[in-house]
Design an enzyme around this catalytic site. Sequence first.
Site, mmCIF file in Angstrom:
data_model
loop_
_atom_site.group_PDB
_atom_site.id
_atom_site.type_symbol
_atom_site.label_atom_id
_atom_site.label_comp_id
_atom_site.label_asym_id
_atom_site.label_seq_id
_atom_site.Cartn_x
_atom_site.Cartn_y
_atom_site.Cartn_z
ATOM 1 C CB ILE A 97 -8.034 -6.532 -9.571
ATOM 2 C CG1 ILE A 97 -6.975 -5.743 -10.925
ATOM 3 C CG2 ILE A 97 -8.851 -7.354 -10.499
ATOM 4 C CD1 ILE A 97 -5.872 -6.531 -10.738
ATOM 5 C CE LYS A 98 -10.432 -0.148 -5.088
ATOM 6 N NZ LYS A 98 -11.279 -0.361 -6.485
ATOM 7 N NE ARG A 99 -5.043 -9.326 -7.982
ATOM 8 C CZ ARG A 99 -6.904 -9.838 -7.669
ATOM 9 N NH1 ARG A 99 -7.207 -8.403 -6.988
ATOM 10 N NH2 ARG A 99 -7.295 -11.147 -7.958
#
Length: 288
Positions: A97-99
């Site tokens: 998700i690479k938040r």
Amino acid sequence: MTNMDKLYEAVEARGPVCVGLDTDFSYLPADFVDSTLTKGENIVRFNKKLIDATKAVAGCYKVQIAYYESLGMEGLKAYADTLKAVREAGIPVIADIKRGDIAKTAEMYAMGHFTGDFEADFVTLAPYMGLDSISPYLPYAEKQGKGMFVLCRTSNGGAKDFEYEKLADGRHVYDLVGDKLNALGKDYMGEHGYSSIGLVIGGTHIEEATEIRAKYQDSFFLIPGYGAQGGKAEDIAQYLSKGNGGVVNSSRGILLAYKKQPGVAFDEAAYNECVNMKEAIAHACSLL
């Protein structure tokens, strides 16, 4: 036992292949698509067959949320159903998700991806805003054993734009990121000697491989770049530690393997590709 411990044991048992379920609808064979179902439903059918075919030779699965978000609500249901299918198979799953936000927003991201419909064992995070973009995820590591893989030195060409810039002390930006995350991870160590805070270390830039592996011995690596991005087994092996200490992701190389194996069903072709990948990496590790 932490999820990183479980991932270590999965790699010991089945090898370091991480099957990337970055499934675009266009990847599905035309004769597999059921026209009475939505794109999302067809993708779930495809993913489940891939999981069933490859689970004996996969250390884990990684599900890239963007491919599902692009389909709107039906895509998010397909995302949730895919995560559920992997977890029901008893195999670790990474939510890619690479938040990278802070404060209450990050708390909500953590809750959204470590509990409920989108629950995963690991998430990927982007640290650009600082360690307070990581800290909201840490209570889930402490209390539930959840894990995270934080971008450090990535596999894309643009890694050179920021990550390789030099600091006043001679370190690269990626060294600074890795050093701080490695230090933070000391409070979240598992039984097998790895922190719940792993690093994303791309396998396409090999010049610093030995140095990076030696420096972050207690950080588990998520290693993208194999196959379609150009990473080779002999390169990847340098980021592992006796064949463990990391998982090696391949997405298109596995999902589209059937296109390079004429007459072979897509799920069987995916299995064949996983076996070939696993064996190539094991051979390369044996030569080190």
